[in-house]
Scaffold this active site. Sequence first.
Site, PDB file in Angstrom:
ATOM      1  N   SER A  50       4.587  56.584   7.068  1.00 55.57           N
ATOM      2  CA  SER A  50       3.422  55.797   7.483  1.00 55.57           C
ATOM      3  C   SER A  50       2.590  55.381   6.279  1.00 55.57           C
ATOM      4  CB  SER A  50       2.534  56.606   8.441  1.00 55.57           C
ATOM      5  OG  SER A  50       3.066  56.599   9.742  1.00 55.57           O
ATOM      6  N   ASP A  65      -3.097  53.545   7.511  1.00 52.58           N
ATOM      7  CA  ASP A  65      -2.516  52.205   7.350  1.00 52.58           C
ATOM      8  C   ASP A  65      -3.506  51.230   6.714  1.00 52.58           C
ATOM      9  OD1 ASP A  65      -0.254  53.198   8.523  1.00 52.58           O
ATOM     10  OD2 ASP A  65      -0.616  52.307  10.483  1.00 52.58           O
ATOM     11  N   GLU A  90      -3.586  57.799  11.828  1.00 53.89           N
ATOM     12  CA  GLU A  90      -2.594  56.775  11.503  1.00 53.89           C
ATOM     13  C   GLU A  90      -3.267  55.452  11.153  1.00 53.89           C
ATOM     14  OE1 GLU A  90       0.364  54.995  10.364  1.00 53.89           O
ATOM     15  OE2 GLU A  90       0.893  56.909  11.281  1.00 53.89           O
TER      16      GLU A  90
END
Length: 767
Positions: free
Chosen positions: A607, A342, A338
Amino acid sequence: MKTEHVMIALSIAAAFATLPSITKASSSNPALAGIDTTEASRVTQAVNNNVVSALSHTHLSLLANATPAGRVDDALPMNHMQLILQRSASRESALQALITAQHDPSSSKFHQWLTPEEFGTTFGVTDADIAAVKSWLISQGFTVNGVYPNKLQIDFSGTAGLVRQAFRTQENRYVVNHVTHIANANDISVPSALRDVVVGVAGLNDFRPQPLHVAPQVAQFDRNKSNFKIKQPSNSTAGTPGHSAVNFTGGVRGFVPYDMQTIYNVTSLYTSGVTGTGITIAVVEDVDMYTPDWANFVSQFGLGSYGGTFTQFQPQLTPSTGNCTDPGGNSPGGESIETVLDSEYSTAIAPGANIWVATCADSDSTNFFGGVFTAADNLINNSDPTGRPNVISASYGYGEGFTDAASKAAIDLMWAQGDAEGISVFISSGDSGSNPSFNGSIINGVGIDANSFATSPNDTAVGGTDTADVLDGTTNKYFNSTLNAVYGSAKSYVPEITWNQSCGNTQAASKLVHTSALQFCKNALIYDPYGYYVTSESGSGGPSSIDAKPSWQRIVRGAAKDQSRDLPDVSLFGGSYGGYSWVILCTGFYPCTANFTSPVELVAGTSLSSPMFAGIQALIDQGLYNAGLPKNQGNAAPTLYELARSEYGGPTGKTPPTLAGCNSDNGTSGTGKCVFYNITAGGNSTQCIQVAAFAQTTPDCYFYGTIQNFQQFYGPTLVGLTATSTSKYNATTAAFAAQPGWSFANGLGSVNANNLLKAWKSFVGAP
């Protein structure tokens, strides 16, 4: 005990008797001109521990019917809980009026932002009330670690035994999905004298939402076909695998920064020098990444010449409360996918921006959202303006129905504070259709819900789209057959549909088998008798059950006729039907190499959508700054809806020709001047189940069949599609279908970044 009570009452009474009973805010900031939030203390009586009030919804509703697996030992440390305080109604009203003015170009307060200290003094709880609450916490044996500058949060530590005695709730252990958690067994209570200023305590449970991405896949590049062959699921522990109704056996597609830049027309901004330079994007996380990944990504995809920077750190308050420690993960085997996603895809869109990876450990829990919340909260409350970012992106989520009241209140006050300070916040809307709590699994036992991290009216929620070319058979029109020097193939904007990997995907049903989604799902029962390919994986959207609809969300065609803050606001690419299209990551285990001679990781989800839109906002910020305006824009949503009204029209009245002209289905035909691409095809109605063995019902689900032994383990299980009716299923009742204007499926749609900057400049009166 009576003597002890008297001493406590006297000590607390003495504490607030020594402070002024009226707090008056004063500041030279033009934003606060004419605002008088002077008020008397609301704690007016001595605190009596024998006279208490329960605070509703202060324990997790998901545990309502759960049987505890045992009590937590009284000696268990419970560090960095937060007592969440409630501002008065008059201060709340004054804050909302100010934020509205800060986004109104005709107001003298337009873009006049606050500092954390100004926010706390003007809109927090009075010093006398804070002193009373602190004194009571100390009298109960807790250690007060600090008060936030916003004067709405008190960081404190203690033990489970102290929690039981002070708040009259037992900390228990619960086993949920084979994982043991701790949580308070019932709503907490506080002395009635404090009732008006206390919302609740965040940090009484250790449940944590999941990052909103599809389980990563490891793939090997096929030079002959210019695509990738999936080898195996990634070894990443972030996210859980889901199934697709169709698997593409001929290889899959891996998008790179060039593709996203081309599709959303950010490359034309680069040629004018707008790359995000001078703008800081903070991605907030609860696990580190392997820091060489970012440099590898920048090098592999030709982004190094833009001058972007990267920093990974743990944001602290001044003075520090000690509530943010390094969560670890700065290694190839320990990093969070994650966090990698990002940081890399905010850079993919804004390659000149400063990327802050702000991480805090979940073990320093202060909220249901753990370290992610702490990282964002500490950034927003940083007294040093150089320690506050221009933009924040957060890609985590869970439904409001699964979030305790104190944590939800803390989230909303945090984003309101960020907005008042001029910080633009973007949140992923979710990856499981009409309920964001089931990423990688299947909606069951609950109905329609919305991501509690995103339903504040002071952030911008970003949903997920899919490119339509694969199902339309138009890939050659929009993509080159060979890759360019930076591995991209997109030619232009590509028509989009709602990202939906279930048989509820109306476009897939129509294009592949020429039938309705409902019939498509019924047919699937024949070929999937155990339900292994039942899924809820899709971009999320839905109405809040807590936050009211802001005025700016009412002004555009298609706006839901409800009283709720509705999600999403906008959308960008999030994933694809059948798992055909992904984006490429450069990770520690699978670093990118020239010509992809070694395996890479592929990932998808909202995401991805949120950090990409944060990148677009960084471009907007720099473009406005270059025109002589402030960098910070605060919450982007009010401006986005105003611009969309110009293109789509208002909720009533004549329909402008640009509503049809800017339909995403048009692709590049006649859409050259469009700010938004209105996505009207598809929807995020996905599959849902009701397992007989669970003895629970699943509302908002239209059941179309029964699986006799679900996944050969769970026994008889009803399977359906999410809907607003349990008796019929069509385009009107599906939860939710895309439509002209705004929709629960994709909000306002996606954007042309170059045109968005032009329109934004015009809106704010930039030269």
